[in-house]
Design an enzyme around this catalytic site. Structure first.
Site, PDB file in Angstrom:
ATOM      1  N   SER A  75       9.835  -1.043   2.453  1.00  0.00           N
ATOM      2  CA  SER A  75       8.724  -0.151   2.790  1.00  0.00           C
ATOM      3  C   SER A  75       7.478  -0.885   3.269  1.00  0.00           C
ATOM      4  O   SER A  75       6.604  -0.268   3.886  1.00  0.00           O
ATOM      5  CB  SER A  75       8.370   0.717   1.574  1.00  0.00           C
ATOM      6  OG  SER A  75       8.107  -0.092   0.441  1.00  0.00           O
ATOM      7  N   ASP A 380      -1.215   3.509  -2.392  1.00  0.00           N
ATOM      8  CA  ASP A 380      -0.584   4.500  -3.264  1.00  0.00           C
ATOM      9  C   ASP A 380      -0.067   3.926  -4.583  1.00  0.00           C
ATOM     10  O   ASP A 380       0.771   4.527  -5.231  1.00  0.00           O
ATOM     11  CB  ASP A 380       0.566   5.180  -2.521  1.00  0.00           C
ATOM     12  CG  ASP A 380       1.632   4.181  -2.059  1.00  0.00           C
ATOM     13  OD1 ASP A 380       1.514   2.987  -2.394  1.00  0.00           O
ATOM     14  OD2 ASP A 380       2.586   4.599  -1.370  1.00  0.00           O
ATOM     15  N   HIS A 383       1.956   0.226  -2.236  1.00  0.00           N
ATOM     16  CA  HIS A 383       1.825  -0.254  -0.863  1.00  0.00           C
ATOM     17  C   HIS A 383       0.365  -0.514  -0.494  1.00  0.00           C
ATOM     18  O   HIS A 383      -0.546   0.127  -1.020  1.00  0.00           O
ATOM     19  CB  HIS A 383       2.437   0.764   0.103  1.00  0.00           C
ATOM     20  CG  HIS A 383       3.847   1.120  -0.243  1.00  0.00           C
ATOM     21  ND1 HIS A 383       4.173   2.267  -0.935  1.00  0.00           N
ATOM     22  CD2 HIS A 383       5.007   0.455  -0.017  1.00  0.00           C
ATOM     23  CE1 HIS A 383       5.485   2.307  -1.114  1.00  0.00           C
ATOM     24  NE2 HIS A 383       6.014   1.211  -0.578  1.00  0.00           N
TER      25      HIS A 383
END
Length: 419
Positions: A75, A380, A383
């Site tokens: 991610s 978040d 990240h």
């Protein structure tokens, strides 16, 4: 000007040297002037040649002109893979730059976006995104939740992606094979060919990697720190095999990020709540960062071995850890707020993911974003924010945190070869 008196003496003797001290004074001054002019001319010529050679060398080394980027990861560099394969990331992800959910775990751009900008290339489309994606200048095989290790039931049930690095390499192999077939088929439309890399671009492209964080996440969750460290040789061996397979397919230029300070993620600080003796001066989970550093040490060693095993490859190891830790430890200096707080979602007294909803004490709570995300390092809880990604990208692209220390725009050149 005593340094050229011996030269002057020789010249005077050759000119006849039977002059009195007073009669030779004008001649001496003339010879001094001529000698100085001669010396300066020679020096100027040498310096000019030196600068010309350096300029030519610099020009050669700055002309990589990568036609494409192929990215593999999780991610931290996903640009829509997980959204295309499973579920679309909800708003407010993507709200600032793309003005809609973009498949990135961020309100703006991730590091690979800034790399593409630096190289003058379009943002990478996700390989799994079948709608309106142009792969002319590369493809992104990264998906959120991906690991280096193959995914078994335990890893999948822990919430990680089934699209491991091994699967991403298989996807690339199919992508390349089908691209070659289409270009060899005279019946293929020009529009289709223009949406794909040219076959010769695969060997000239930049291959980027940012993966390994989820292997550590899973290990910390499922085993212990020491057992996790014991698994690193196998995990990094799997990573090395992926590099070798790409090399066999013609890949030559690799840009490899190590993993960041996982103990400084707000998620880690909140969920694992370190005791004072396991907390560093910033407030990060010290032992988790030590695990990440051990992973990076072994990864760096394996990269060095790969350089020997793959003599035609140019492999750059990038110390993302140092860049991110420097930013976190000096957050205020760089205009950020508390580095251990997140902008979107909530992890403290109750748990709500960014952009999602949860019932808390009978009430529906939405994981909204903060009012000013530009002052947050973390987006978040897991990240990094657009602003942090931009800062980190800027600090790694000049090569100061790389081995070898070469800028990304020159990463196609072997530093041991001046040509």
């Amino acid at each position: 000007m005593d340094w050229f008196r011996p030269i002057l003496g020789n010249l005077t003797r050759r000119l006849g040297g039977a002059y009195s001290s007073s009669s030779s004074l004008p001649l001496r001054r003339t010879l001094e002037l001529l000698t100085l002019v001669f010396f300066l001319a020679i020096t100027s010529s040498v310096i000019s040649q030196f600068l010309t050679n350096n300029s030519l060398s610099s020009t050669r080394r700055s002309s990589c002109h990568f036609p494409a980027i192929f990215n593999f990861g999780d991610s931290n560099s996903d640009t829509g893979g997980k959204s295309a394969a499973f579920h679309r990331l909800p708003y407010p992800n993507g709200e600032t730059f793309f003005h809609k959910p973009s498949g990135r775990y961020c309100y703006g751009k991730v590091i690979v976006d800034f790399i593409a900008e630096r190289l003058g290339l379009p943002y990478l489309g996700a390989y799994l995104d079948s709608i309106g994606t142009n792969f002319r200048h590369g493809a992104n095989f990264a998906t959120g939740g991906s690991t280096i290790q193959s995914v078994d039931v335990k890893v999948f049930e822990a919430g990680f992606s089934p699209i491991s690095l091994e699967i991403q390499i298989l996807q690339f192999k199919q992508f390349k094979a089908r691209t070659d077939e289409l270009f060899n088929d005279e019946a293929s439309s020009l529009d289709l060919k223009n949406s794909l890399p040219r076959p010769e671009d695969f060997s000239k492209a930049l291959y980027t990697f940012d993966i390994g964080q989820n292997d550590i996440h899973f290990g910390l969750k499922a085993t212990g720190e020491e057992q996790l460290k014991g698994s690193f040789p196998k995990t990094i061996g799997t990573f090395a095999q992926a590099i070798k397979e790409l090399y066999q397919l013609g890949a030559r230029v690799f840009w490899i990020h190590n993993t960041g300070p996982i103990g400084c993620l707000p998620f880690s600080v909140i969920i694992y709540s370190p005791k004072p003796e396991n907390m560093d001066q910033i407030g990060c989970v010290k032992s988790h960062n030590e695990v990440a550093k051990e992973f990076n040490t072994q990864l760096h060693q394996r990269v060095s071995q790969l350089r020997v095993q793959l003599p035609d490859a140019v492999i750059t190891y990038v110390d993302i850890y140092s860049a991110k830790y420097s930013l976190i430890s000096e957050a205020k200096k760089y205009g950020f707020g508390n580095p251990l707080e997140q902008c979107c979602g909530h992890y403290k007294d109750y748990y709500v993911q960014c952009g999602k909803k949860a019932m808390v004490n009978g009430s529906e709570i939405v994981g909204n974003a903060c009012s000013d995300p530009l002052v947050y390092i973390n987006w978040d809880g897991v990240h990094y924010s657009h602003a942090a990604n931009r800062w980190v990208a800027h600090h790694i692209q000049d090569g100061s945190l790389s081995d070898p220390k070469i800028p990304i725009a020159q990463a196609c050149h072997n530093p041991d070869n001046s040509s």
